[in-house]
Design a protein around this motif. Sequence first.
Motif, short mmCIF file in Angstrom:
data_model
loop_
_atom_site.label_atom_id
_atom_site.label_comp_id
_atom_site.label_asym_id
_atom_site.label_seq_id
_atom_site.Cartn_x
_atom_site.Cartn_y
_atom_site.Cartn_z
N ASP A 35 0.85 -1.20 0.00
CA ASP A 35 0.00 0.00 0.00
C ASP A 35 0.88 1.24 0.00
N THR A 44 -10.74 4.57 1.62
CA THR A 44 -12.21 4.38 1.63
C THR A 44 -12.64 3.45 2.76
N SER A 45 -11.83 2.43 3.02
CA SER A 45 -12.20 1.46 4.04
C SER A 45 -12.12 2.05 5.45
N GLN A 381 -18.31 -0.80 -4.83
CA GLN A 381 -19.34 0.25 -4.67
C GLN A 381 -19.74 0.53 -3.21
N HIS A 382 -21.02 0.51 -2.90
CA HIS A 382 -21.49 0.88 -1.55
C HIS A 382 -21.24 -0.24 -0.54
N THR A 386 -18.61 -4.61 3.51
CA THR A 386 -19.39 -5.84 3.61
C THR A 386 -18.70 -6.99 2.85
#
Length: 417
Positions: A35, A44-45, A381-382, A386
């Motif tokens: 990374d 984002t995470s 995406q969203h 999950t």
Amino acid sequence: MAELKADVLVLGAGTVGVGAALHLQKRGRNVVLLDKHDRAGEETSFGNAGLIEAASVFPYMFPRDFGQILQYALNRTPQARYHLADLPTFLPWLVRYFLASSPERAHRSAMAELPLIKRSLIEHEALVSEAGVPELLRRIGWIKLFRNEATLKTAIDELQRAKQYGIEGDILDSKAIALKEPNLNGEFTGAVYFPQPGFIPDPGGLAKAYAALFERKGGRFVIGDARTLEQTASGWRVNGAAGTVVAREAVVALGPWSDLVFRPLGYNIPLGVKRGYHLHLASAGNAVLHHPILDSDNGYLLAPMNRGIRLTTGVEFARRDAPATPVQVAQALPRARNLFPLGDAIDAKPWMGARPCLPDMVPVIGKAPRHPGLWFDFGHQHHGLTLGPVSGRLLAEMMTGETPFTDPKPYALERFD
Ligand SMILES: Cc1cc2nc3c(=O)[nH]c(=O)nc-3n(C[C@H](O)[C@H](O)[C@H](O)COP(=O)(O)OP(=O)(O)OC[C@H]3O[C@@H](n4cnc5c(N)ncnc54)[C@H](O)[C@@H]3O)c2cc1C
């Protein structure tokens, strides 16, 4: 400089990359996770709403109702906003998103994602337990709140449709809402409570805990720039800050930045972004928020994170790298303060992130068709928090020749041919 050798190089240490690294490692692969940051889960995470969306059967598609589209076009809804000046850059993508949102194609996307959604929570439960952080997965579900009869009715209809896929949900009236969340203020037409989803009170912390598990089990984390990835005679090479890393296979799990690697290799994949913001606030007095609450008609969500109450916004269409314009945070704040007793902001300024999206709202998980040993795992995406671990399982099963737990075809890049 030293050269590090591995079987697989995973580029990107968000929830998706870490999930892939762990599942490859479980199958005996020697993995290096790379990374640009010195720790996992910094992008984002880190900033999402923390929902393990085990009840989300129908992906977020482009609206088909003319009135709603008009509101979007006029930039008048809190759920979605766009940068007019950037419109020429993302309009072609929006058109593809619109076309992929016809009722038949939206249904196909929902059915494509369903096997992943159904397994998502089990995968997190296993990892959370192995990583020794059970406190980071709370089984509290979440509440979708409505102020308008029409939107409540749509949600109830959707719940009835979702029930045929095993989704549970309770319809709450004002009294039932007050019992679940005594500190909410306002007039509500009703709510839907989804009991199955999990909640992660520190999403960045979860990615770090998973990365720590990966390292404890012998995996190596290196800092480096994925843009230096090159194909070699025997595989792939990338420049790490402490030396070159070489591996037989490489996985692109760079979320919204995945194009930085696939584009130079000649892939024209329609990866777009839906940006979003968050801001943490203190609760006022002794007020407690027991569940994540989506104030649906006002287009923002409040989640009881470890750091404070995290307000997250809807979607912003803009260039990924355009300067932040947290208008939706400013619009949501007074509404959120009316809904729940909030104190001062904890963050100096809103955080911004970008949901990596393919037009059909289905991730790409599988082989890069023209480059042996290169694999893709992005576009969640969203639902990337999950789906990170379950996508990692599917990818690792494909890479190691195991029978995949579900048919991988819906996630193949070839669907865009
Ligand atoms: C406001 C908001 C709310 C959300 N809420 C939810 C939710 O409740 N539930 C849910 O499931 N999902 C949610 N999401 C979506 C979810 O956060 C994303 O789908 C997910 O984080 C994507 O994970 P990723 O690992 O693919 O990407 P990232 O987490 O962005 O990881 C990509 C990694 O690549 C690294 N990288 C980038 N460029 C380079 C480079 N050149 N070299 C090396 N490394 C590089 C980055 O540093 C980063 O660590 C939300 C998103 C937003 C924005």
